[in-house]
Design a protein around this motif. Structure first.
Motif, PDB file in Angstrom:
ATOM      1  N   THR A  58     -13.543  56.577  33.449  1.00 25.18           N
ATOM      2  CA  THR A  58     -12.378  55.475  31.933  1.00 25.18           C
ATOM      3  C   THR A  58     -10.928  55.871  32.303  1.00 25.18           C
ATOM      4  O   THR A  58     -10.213  54.641  31.481  1.00 25.18           O
ATOM      5  CB  THR A  58     -13.177  56.749  30.967  1.00 25.18           C
ATOM      6  N   ARG A  59     -10.615  56.845  32.473  1.00 19.90           N
ATOM      7  CA  ARG A  59      -8.969  56.616  32.134  1.00 19.90           C
ATOM      8  C   ARG A  59      -8.172  55.813  33.767  1.00 19.90           C
ATOM      9  O   ARG A  59      -7.458  55.089  33.789  1.00 19.90           O
ATOM     10  CB  ARG A  59      -8.076  58.122  33.097  1.00 19.90           C
ATOM     11  N   PHE A  60      -9.522  55.976  35.052  1.00 15.70           N
ATOM     12  CA  PHE A  60      -8.650  54.602  35.605  1.00 15.70           C
ATOM     13  C   PHE A  60      -9.134  53.288  34.811  1.00 15.70           C
ATOM     14  O   PHE A  60      -7.636  52.590  35.282  1.00 15.70           O
ATOM     15  CB  PHE A  60      -9.348  54.132  37.307  1.00 15.70           C
ATOM     16  N   ARG A  61      -9.907  53.097  34.384  1.00 19.17           N
ATOM     17  CA  ARG A  61     -10.008  51.830  34.202  1.00 19.17           C
ATOM     18  C   ARG A  61      -8.848  51.458  32.667  1.00 19.17           C
ATOM     19  O   ARG A  61      -8.524  49.910  32.698  1.00 19.17           O
ATOM     20  CB  ARG A  61     -11.503  51.604  32.956  1.00 19.17           C
ATOM     21  N   ASN A  62      -8.925  52.338  31.875  1.00 18.41           N
ATOM     22  CA  ASN A  62      -7.740  52.214  30.695  1.00 18.41           C
ATOM     23  C   ASN A  62      -6.071  52.113  31.221  1.00 18.41           C
ATOM     24  O   ASN A  62      -5.152  52.741  31.132  1.00 18.41           O
ATOM     25  CB  ASN A  62      -7.915  52.708  29.789  1.00 18.41           C
ATOM     26  N   TYR A  63      -5.692  52.942  32.046  1.00 19.03           N
ATOM     27  CA  TYR A  63      -4.282  52.961  32.871  1.00 19.03           C
ATOM     28  C   TYR A  63      -3.919  52.063  32.841  1.00 19.03           C
ATOM     29  O   TYR A  63      -2.650  52.227  31.930  1.00 19.03           O
ATOM     30  CB  TYR A  63      -4.379  53.885  34.515  1.00 19.03           C
ATOM     31  N   TYR A  64      -4.124  51.015  33.311  1.00 26.85           N
ATOM     32  CA  TYR A  64      -3.411  49.951  33.447  1.00 26.85           C
ATOM     33  C   TYR A  64      -3.010  49.028  32.305  1.00 26.85           C
ATOM     34  O   TYR A  64      -2.384  47.790  32.048  1.00 26.85           O
ATOM     35  CB  TYR A  64      -3.809  48.913  34.660  1.00 26.85           C
ATOM     36  N   LYS A  65      -3.478  49.447  31.339  1.00 26.82           N
ATOM     37  CA  LYS A  65      -3.866  48.495  29.709  1.00 26.82           C
ATOM     38  C   LYS A  65      -3.117  49.660  28.754  1.00 26.82           C
ATOM     39  O   LYS A  65      -2.210  48.805  28.414  1.00 26.82           O
ATOM     40  CB  LYS A  65      -5.368  48.397  29.524  1.00 26.82           C
ATOM     41  N   GLU A  66      -2.635  50.619  28.476  1.00 21.92           N
ATOM     42  CA  GLU A  66      -2.322  51.897  28.202  1.00 21.92           C
ATOM     43  C   GLU A  66      -1.144  51.986  28.814  1.00 21.92           C
ATOM     44  O   GLU A  66      -0.016  52.701  27.911  1.00 21.92           O
ATOM     45  CB  GLU A  66      -3.385  52.452  27.706  1.00 21.92           C
ATOM     46  N   GLU A  67      -1.501  52.748  29.618  1.00 20.74           N
ATOM     47  CA  GLU A  67       0.030  53.848  30.042  1.00 20.74           C
ATOM     48  C   GLU A  67       1.002  52.648  30.922  1.00 20.74           C
ATOM     49  O   GLU A  67       2.225  52.593  30.731  1.00 20.74           O
ATOM     50  CB  GLU A  67      -0.744  55.068  31.141  1.00 20.74           C
ATOM     51  N   GLU A  68       0.343  52.192  32.326  1.00 20.86           N
ATOM     52  CA  GLU A  68       1.161  50.999  33.074  1.00 20.86           C
ATOM     53  C   GLU A  68       1.309  50.056  32.465  1.00 20.86           C
ATOM     54  O   GLU A  68       2.624  49.455  32.121  1.00 20.86           O
ATOM     55  CB  GLU A  68       0.495  50.828  34.053  1.00 20.86           C
ATOM     56  N   PHE A  69       1.271  49.762  31.153  1.00 22.47           N
ATOM     57  CA  PHE A  69       0.483  48.120  30.689  1.00 22.47           C
ATOM     58  C   PHE A  69       0.622  46.830  31.838  1.00 22.47           C
ATOM     59  O   PHE A  69       1.895  47.097  31.811  1.00 22.47           O
ATOM     60  CB  PHE A  69       1.162  47.939  29.239  1.00 22.47           C
ATOM     61  N   LYS A  70       0.256  46.361  32.578  1.00 24.76           N
ATOM     62  CA  LYS A  70      -0.546  45.581  33.523  1.00 24.76           C
ATOM     63  C   LYS A  70      -1.464  44.927  33.477  1.00 24.76           C
ATOM     64  O   LYS A  70      -2.535  45.654  33.731  1.00 24.76           O
ATOM     65  CB  LYS A  70      -0.166  46.227  34.804  1.00 24.76           C
ATOM     66  N   PRO A  71      -1.582  44.221  32.460  1.00 26.36           N
ATOM     67  CA  PRO A  71      -2.775  43.427  31.984  1.00 26.36           C
ATOM     68  C   PRO A  71      -3.778  42.785  33.016  1.00 26.36           C
ATOM     69  O   PRO A  71      -5.182  43.314  33.220  1.00 26.36           O
ATOM     70  CB  PRO A  71      -2.718  42.741  31.215  1.00 26.36           C
ATOM     71  N   ARG A  72      -3.304  42.338  34.086  1.00 28.52           N
ATOM     72  CA  ARG A  72      -3.935  42.160  34.937  1.00 28.52           C
ATOM     73  C   ARG A  72      -4.247  42.803  35.684  1.00 28.52           C
ATOM     74  O   ARG A  72      -5.836  42.572  36.261  1.00 28.52           O
ATOM     75  CB  ARG A  72      -2.679  41.012  36.582  1.00 28.52           C
ATOM     76  N   ASN A  73      -3.956  43.872  35.943  1.00 31.48           N
ATOM     77  CA  ASN A  73      -4.394  44.948  37.004  1.00 31.48           C
ATOM     78  C   ASN A  73      -5.976  45.235  35.642  1.00 31.48           C
ATOM     79  O   ASN A  73      -6.872  45.568  36.452  1.00 31.48           O
ATOM     80  CB  ASN A  73      -4.084  46.289  37.047  1.00 31.48           C
ATOM     81  N   TYR A  74      -5.483  45.739  34.993  1.00 29.66           N
ATOM     82  CA  TYR A  74      -6.985  46.057  34.005  1.00 29.66           C
ATOM     83  C   TYR A  74      -7.964  45.362  33.995  1.00 29.66           C
ATOM     84  O   TYR A  74      -9.476  46.055  34.516  1.00 29.66           O
ATOM     85  CB  TYR A  74      -6.399  46.158  32.902  1.00 29.66           C
ATOM     86  N   ALA A  75      -7.574  43.750  34.141  1.00 27.46           N
ATOM     87  CA  ALA A  75      -9.146  42.864  34.348  1.00 27.46           C
ATOM     88  C   ALA A  75      -9.643  43.205  35.653  1.00 27.46           C
ATOM     89  O   ALA A  75     -11.041  42.478  35.453  1.00 27.46           O
ATOM     90  CB  ALA A  75      -8.284  40.995  33.917  1.00 27.46           C
ATOM     91  N   LEU A  76      -8.423  42.835  36.238  1.00 30.88           N
ATOM     92  CA  LEU A  76      -8.922  43.238  37.703  1.00 30.88           C
ATOM     93  C   LEU A  76     -10.193  44.386  38.244  1.00 30.88           C
ATOM     94  O   LEU A  76     -11.185  44.445  38.585  1.00 30.88           O
ATOM     95  CB  LEU A  76      -7.720  43.154  39.109  1.00 30.88           C
ATOM     96  N   ILE A  77      -9.497  45.278  37.179  1.00 32.13           N
ATOM     97  CA  ILE A  77     -10.300  46.540  37.587  1.00 32.13           C
ATOM     98  C   ILE A  77     -12.187  46.636  37.228  1.00 32.13           C
ATOM     99  O   ILE A  77     -13.142  46.920  37.017  1.00 32.13           O
ATOM    100  CB  ILE A  77      -9.262  47.931  37.211  1.00 32.13           C
ATOM    101  N   VAL A  78     -11.535  46.328  35.694  1.00 32.70           N
ATOM    102  CA  VAL A  78     -13.071  45.411  35.226  1.00 32.70           C
ATOM    103  C   VAL A  78     -14.104  44.443  35.756  1.00 32.70           C
ATOM    104  O   VAL A  78     -14.330  44.858  35.050  1.00 32.70           O
ATOM    105  CB  VAL A  78     -12.472  45.329  33.452  1.00 32.70           C
ATOM    106  N   MET A  79     -12.979  43.506  36.048  1.00 30.22           N
ATOM    107  CA  MET A  79     -13.988  42.845  37.130  1.00 30.22           C
ATOM    108  C   MET A  79     -14.712  43.283  37.941  1.00 30.22           C
ATOM    109  O   MET A  79     -15.770  43.423  38.405  1.00 30.22           O
ATOM    110  CB  MET A  79     -13.553  41.094  37.224  1.00 30.22           C
TER     111      MET A  79
END
Length: 170
Positions: free
Chosen positions: A14-35
């Motif tokens: 959960t922390r890994f999945r949300n890290y780029y969405k919430e802390e680092e704020f890199k939407p592309r990386n967040y979407a890649l991880i979720v995909m």
């Protein structure tokens, strides 16, 4: 086979999945991880996806169809709500959105996808297996040619084997 491992701890996942969405704020990386976590595709196949593969006009497709680069086999899987949320979150922050563009376009090399990592595919399999998905079905999802390859993907360690023995108590 590389030494990548699935992420076995749910809180870490959960922390890994949300890290780029919430802390680092890199939407592309967040979407890649979720995909990656929700598709079980090899990273090269995820990176080859274009927006038109997942979205038509104003709606997301119900399924994604892909011909796997490594095997040449066809694969089709549903677009689940986690994928839609992540892709829409990412798309909202894009400049110059176009259906022909790669979803995960490189910022340094425009017109090409970003580089790759393999642990997302293994994490999908690990959690599917832990939730009771039969290994034979995972073999089919992965398009593996042998059960031995699928077993290596699950990265079953001694601790998990010990747990089975300790819980049997016959």
């Amino acid at each position: 086979m590389s030494a990548t491992q699935p992420i076995k701890n749910k809180n870490d996942l959960t922390r890994f999945r949300n890290y780029y969405k919430e802390e680092e704020f890199k939407p592309r990386n967040y979407a890649l991880i979720v995909m990656g976590l929700n598709s079980a595709l090899r990273i090269g196949d995820i990176l080859s996806l274009r927006w038109e593969d997942v979205r038509r006009e104003s709606a997301y497709r119900r399924h994604i169809w892909i011909r796997e680069q490594k095997t040449g086999k066809d694969n089709m899987f549903p677009v689940n709500p986690m994928m839609v949320e992540a892709l829409e979150f990412y798309r909202h922050y894009l400049t110059g959105y176009s259906s022909e563009k790669y979803i995960f376009e490189s910022q340094k090399d425009r017109g090409n996808p970003i580089s790759r990592s393999h642990s997302l595919r293994k994490t999908f399999g690990y959690y599917a297996w832990k939730q009771g998905t039969p290994p034979a079905l995972l073999m089919s999802i992965y398009n593996h040619s042998s059960y031995e390859i699928t077993k290596r993907y699950l990265c079953i360690d001694q601790q998990e084997k010990d747990k089975v023995y300790m819980e049997i108590q016959l």
